[in-house]
Structures are given as C-alpha cells and as structure tokens.
Design a protein around this motif. Structure first.
Motif, PDB file in Angstrom:
ATOM      1  N   GLU A  55      10.128  25.872  22.383  1.00 55.74           N
ATOM      2  CA  GLU A  55      11.222  25.219  23.101  1.00 55.74           C
ATOM      3  C   GLU A  55      12.432  25.062  22.182  1.00 55.74           C
ATOM      4  OE1 GLU A  55      11.065  24.638  26.189  1.00 55.74           O
ATOM      5  OE2 GLU A  55       8.974  24.313  26.756  1.00 55.74           O
ATOM      6  N   ARG A  56      13.619  25.112  22.781  1.00 55.02           N
ATOM      7  CA  ARG A  56      14.847  24.938  21.988  1.00 55.02           C
ATOM      8  C   ARG A  56      15.120  23.443  21.842  1.00 55.02           C
ATOM      9  NH1 ARG A  56      17.633  29.329  20.662  1.00 55.02           N
ATOM     10  NH2 ARG A  56      19.608  28.214  20.399  1.00 55.02           N
ATOM     11  N   ILE A  57      14.311  22.829  21.001  1.00 51.29           N
ATOM     12  CA  ILE A  57      14.432  21.397  20.728  1.00 51.29           C
ATOM     13  C   ILE A  57      14.412  21.169  19.226  1.00 51.29           C
ATOM     14  CG2 ILE A  57      13.385  20.591  22.881  1.00 51.29           C
ATOM     15  CD1 ILE A  57      10.739  20.264  21.311  1.00 51.29           C
ATOM     16  N   VAL A  58      15.037  20.070  18.806  1.00 54.94           N
ATOM     17  CA  VAL A  58      14.948  19.590  17.428  1.00 54.94           C
ATOM     18  C   VAL A  58      14.646  18.097  17.480  1.00 54.94           C
ATOM     19  CG1 VAL A  58      16.482  21.357  16.483  1.00 54.94           C
ATOM     20  CG2 VAL A  58      17.446  19.185  17.297  1.00 54.94           C
ATOM     21  N   PHE A  59      14.342  17.522  16.333  1.00 54.21           N
ATOM     22  CA  PHE A  59      13.965  16.111  16.254  1.00 54.21           C
ATOM     23  C   PHE A  59      14.893  15.392  15.274  1.00 54.21           C
ATOM     24  CE2 PHE A  59      10.247  18.748  17.066  1.00 54.21           C
ATOM     25  CZ  PHE A  59       9.833  18.242  18.281  1.00 54.21           C
ATOM     26  N   LEU A  60      15.448  14.267  15.707  1.00 52.30           N
ATOM     27  CA  LEU A  60      16.382  13.497  14.892  1.00 52.30           C
ATOM     28  C   LEU A  60      15.663  12.320  14.250  1.00 52.30           C
ATOM     29  CD1 LEU A  60      19.331  13.164  13.994  1.00 52.30           C
ATOM     30  CD2 LEU A  60      19.732  11.813  16.062  1.00 52.30           C
ATOM     31  N   THR A  61      15.763  12.208  12.912  1.00 53.20           N
ATOM     32  CA  THR A  61      15.093  11.138  12.180  1.00 53.20           C
ATOM     33  C   THR A  61      16.093  10.435  11.270  1.00 53.20           C
ATOM     34  OG1 THR A  61      14.431  12.591  10.351  1.00 53.20           O
ATOM     35  CG2 THR A  61      12.919  12.418  12.222  1.00 53.20           C
ATOM     36  N   MET A  62      15.922   9.120  11.092  1.00 54.65           N
ATOM     37  CA  MET A  62      16.830   8.317  10.271  1.00 54.65           C
ATOM     38  C   MET A  62      16.029   7.545   9.236  1.00 54.65           C
ATOM     39  SD  MET A  62      19.505   6.874  13.135  1.00 54.65           S
ATOM     40  CE  MET A  62      20.139   7.946  14.438  1.00 54.65           C
ATOM     41  N   ASP A  63      16.507   7.570   7.997  1.00 53.70           N
ATOM     42  CA  ASP A  63      15.767   6.991   6.870  1.00 53.70           C
ATOM     43  C   ASP A  63      16.421   5.739   6.289  1.00 53.70           C
ATOM     44  OD1 ASP A  63      13.976   9.045   7.099  1.00 53.70           O
ATOM     45  OD2 ASP A  63      14.224   9.799   5.055  1.00 53.70           O
ATOM     46  N   ASP A  64      15.616   4.985   5.569  1.00 60.72           N
ATOM     47  CA  ASP A  64      15.979   3.830   4.744  1.00 60.72           C
ATOM     48  C   ASP A  64      16.171   2.572   5.592  1.00 60.72           C
ATOM     49  OD1 ASP A  64      15.913   5.741   2.761  1.00 60.72           O
ATOM     50  OD2 ASP A  64      18.078   5.791   2.456  1.00 60.72           O
ATOM     51  N   GLY A  65      17.401   2.310   6.062  1.00 63.20           N
ATOM     52  CA  GLY A  65      17.633   1.122   6.882  1.00 63.20           C
ATOM     53  C   GLY A  65      18.691   0.189   6.350  1.00 63.20           C
ATOM     54  N   ALA A  66      19.507   0.645   5.400  1.00 64.88           N
ATOM     55  CA  ALA A  66      20.509  -0.240   4.798  1.00 64.88           C
ATOM     56  C   ALA A  66      21.573  -0.665   5.810  1.00 64.88           C
ATOM     57  CB  ALA A  66      21.154   0.449   3.599  1.00 64.88           C
ATOM     58  N   GLU A  67      22.088   0.275   6.580  1.00 59.41           N
ATOM     59  CA  GLU A  67      23.122  -0.028   7.569  1.00 59.41           C
ATOM     60  C   GLU A  67      22.483  -0.457   8.887  1.00 59.41           C
ATOM     61  OE1 GLU A  67      27.118  -0.285   9.040  1.00 59.41           O
ATOM     62  OE2 GLU A  67      26.271  -0.169   7.034  1.00 59.41           O
ATOM     63  N   LYS A  68      22.972  -1.559   9.432  1.00 59.47           N
ATOM     64  CA  LYS A  68      22.411  -2.091  10.683  1.00 59.47           C
ATOM     65  C   LYS A  68      23.550  -2.241  11.693  1.00 59.47           C
ATOM     66  CE  LYS A  68      19.056  -4.370   7.732  1.00 59.47           C
ATOM     67  NZ  LYS A  68      19.667  -3.836   6.479  1.00 59.47           N
ATOM     68  N   ASP A  69      24.034  -1.117  12.130  1.00 62.54           N
ATOM     69  CA  ASP A  69      25.202  -1.056  13.002  1.00 62.54           C
ATOM     70  C   ASP A  69      24.791  -1.285  14.453  1.00 62.54           C
ATOM     71  OD1 ASP A  69      27.513  -0.471  14.369  1.00 62.54           O
ATOM     72  OD2 ASP A  69      27.930   1.395  13.291  1.00 62.54           O
ATOM     73  N   PRO A  70      25.235  -2.377  15.078  1.00 63.65           N
ATOM     74  CA  PRO A  70      24.868  -2.629  16.480  1.00 63.65           C
ATOM     75  C   PRO A  70      25.418  -1.558  17.425  1.00 63.65           C
ATOM     76  CG  PRO A  70      26.543  -4.191  15.745  1.00 63.65           C
ATOM     77  CD  PRO A  70      26.074  -3.470  14.525  1.00 63.65           C
ATOM     78  N   GLU A  71      26.521  -0.900  17.022  1.00 66.58           N
ATOM     79  CA  GLU A  71      27.079   0.165  17.849  1.00 66.58           C
ATOM     80  C   GLU A  71      26.091   1.329  17.968  1.00 66.58           C
ATOM     81  OE1 GLU A  71      30.763   0.496  19.270  1.00 66.58           O
ATOM     82  OE2 GLU A  71      29.680  -1.394  19.510  1.00 66.58           O
ATOM     83  N   LEU A  72      25.334   1.574  16.912  1.00 71.13           N
ATOM     84  CA  LEU A  72      24.350   2.660  16.963  1.00 71.13           C
ATOM     85  C   LEU A  72      23.307   2.384  18.043  1.00 71.13           C
ATOM     86  CD1 LEU A  72      23.105   5.282  15.662  1.00 71.13           C
ATOM     87  CD2 LEU A  72      21.646   3.705  14.382  1.00 71.13           C
TER      88      LEU A  72
END
Length: 318
Positions: free
Chosen positions: A135-152
């Motif tokens: 399938e033409r899919i990818v996976f998005l992953t985010m590391d660490d956790g320093a920034e805690k942006d409510p907009e995200l």
C-alpha cells in the motif's frame, strides 16, 4: 339467526332472555370477524373504520423502523475526507491529505532489516525502518516530548492524521497531562527511555534501568506498558534488545526519513519515500528549529501527499 327462528316456530321452551343472549353473542362474533378482515383492532364507533393497531399506517405512535446499518469503510472514509478538506484549509495545508486504506485484518510479519542484525539475535525484537506492505502508506512518528504545543493536538485531531509518540521521561515529566490528552485522541505512547542516553555505552544493568524503568513510568501514567521501543539516536546493541524483550518490547521501529519545518532528510540512497516507510520527527519548537510543530506538519504532509502517499497508524501494522 336461523337457529332462533327454528326454535320460535317449533314452540320450544327457550326463554326470551336466552334468545336475546344468543343473538347478542352471534352479533358480536360477526362484528369480530369483520374487524379481523379489515385489519382493525380498536374499539371505534359502530359503522366507523376500525382504529389501526400500533405500528400500522395512521397510528398516532408508530414504532421505530429497522436500525440503520453501520457505514461501510468507504462511506466512513468519504465523511472523514470531507471534514479533512475543511481542516486542511483551516490549517494552511497545500493539499488535502490522502485517505489511508483499511488496516489489514492480519498484521504483516516483520523481521530485522538486513544490516541491522546483532549477534545471536534470534528471538529478539526485530529492528526495522519500513513495514512490509504494498500500500502507498507511510507512518509518522514523533520522539522525545520536549515541546508541548496545544496547537499540534488540535491540528492533528482535526486533520485526523495518525501518529505515534516515543517519549522520554526526562522531558515529559513536567507535564504528563499533555500526553494523556494525546493518548485520549488515539495516539499510542511508546518507549524512548528515561533519559535519552546512548545505550551501547551503558552496561546491561544501566540499559535495563533506562528501558524497563520507562516501561513502568508509562504504565503508571498512561495505563499500559508499551510494546514498541525506539532507542535514542537509533543506536543499540544486543544487550539493548535482550533487555527490551525482558520487559515487554516486541518490536523496535527506527526510521527511513526525518521531517523538519524547513526540509526533509533522507536515509535511503534514492532520497525518496517507499510503501511502509517510517518517518521520524520530534516534539520541538522554534527554540530548536526553524518553525513550529504545525509548520513541521505542513511541510511533511506536503511531501507525503505530493508523492501520492497517505499516513496510516503504525500500531495497526506492527
């Protein structure tokens, strides 16, 4: 009625009151038969149409019809895409993100990527950068956790883009609640060690504290021990995998590309995306890079969408 006349002619001894009772019974039987033929069941006035039974046309209190069948996957996707188009315009995306296909009923078998093996690694969690899929899919992953942006949180929720969080305790312990909100939105919280140390430089006991200690922290604050683990900097040795397995880790996803607000960095020779690739980014803000987390999402989603890929949920495949 014929019986009554015969009795009267023969001078029988039937009492007048008995005749009246029998006539009344016969009249009632005839009336009942007529009501049954017309479908009536009520007690309307003589000569008037019978009152409909409950649930029939004309009833003042009709019963509810059959329950609506659940939406098909295609219908669900159509509705999500309509909402996603509105959100994409709101958040300034260049294009509407593509819809991912339905997750597989059986997860693919994953093995360690060639060149990523360690000595005697049979039975240890696989280390990989790409999930096997056509399938033409990818996976998005985010590391660490320093920034805690409510907009995200708002942006990713409204866009309905799945992602996975690999967190380190030393940067999230000032606000566990931020990642609890993320978890409630369907994001899986996974292990990135307690203190983000270079694991191959530690003893097995020290690695156990970093990896298994973070397992317990995540259990305490988010209710479940993770099964996915990402070593800091992508560095590990055999002790890393042995320790990780001992405290519940079943897979070690690394990455094939990395996203920033102003660029993409590629780890593959052709500098391109491939089906099943894992994309890395970080919880960072303007203090660390040239833009905010929403800026990063706009950039990475433009790249992914322009290349004809959709973002799927890693945990549906691993």
């Amino acid at each position: 009625m014929q019986l009554v006349r015969q009795n009267e002619k023969s001078g029988g001894k039937m009492h007048r009151s008995g005749v009246v009772v029998l006539a009344a019974l016969l009249a009632a039987a005839v009336a009942s038969g007529c009501a049954a033929e017309t479908g009536g069941g009520g007690t309307g006035a003589p000569g008037a149409p019978a009152k409909p039974t409950a649930g029939r046309s004309g009833d003042a209190s009709p019963q509810a019809g059959p329950a609506r069948a659940p939406d098909t996957y295609a219908e669900t996707v159509r509705k999500k895409q309509a909402a996603r188009a509105v959100a994409a315009k709101k958040w300034g995306l260049a294009k509407v993100p593509l819809a991912a296909p339905e997750p597989p009923k059986v997860k693919p078998s994953i093995t360690t990527r060639k060149g990523f093996e360690v000595r005697n690694d049979e039975g240890l969690p696989p280390v990989f950068t790409t999930v096997p899929t056509k399938e033409r899919i990818v996976f998005l992953t985010m590391d660490d956790g320093a920034e805690k942006d409510p907009e995200l949180l708002r942006m990713m929720t409204e866009l309905d883009i799945p992602y996975s969080a690999f967190v380190s305790d030393y940067v999230i312990n000032d606000d566990y609640g931020y990642f609890k909100k993320m978890q409630r939105r369907g994001v899986t919280i996974s292990n990135h060690t307690l203190n983000h140390r270079y694991l191959p430089g530690l003893s097995r006991a020290e690695q156990k504290r970093e990896i298994c200690g973070q397992q317990e922290k995540i259990l305490k604050h988010y209710g479940k021990r993770p099964t996915l683990f990402r070593p800091p900097y992508g560095n590990y040795n055999r002790d890393t995998l042995v320790v990780a397995k001992s405290c519940g880790i079943t897979a070690v996803p690394l990455w094939s590309s990395e996203a920033f607000p102003d660029r993409m960095e590629w780890r593959e020779w052709d500098q391109d995306l491939h089906p099943g690739d894992i994309v890395l980014t970080h919880f960072r803000g303007k203090e660390d890079w040239k833009g905010s987390m929403p800026d990063m999402v706009r950039r990475v989603m433009k790249t992914i969408t322009d290349k004809g890929y959709a973002v799927a949920k890693l945990e549906d495949y691993v």
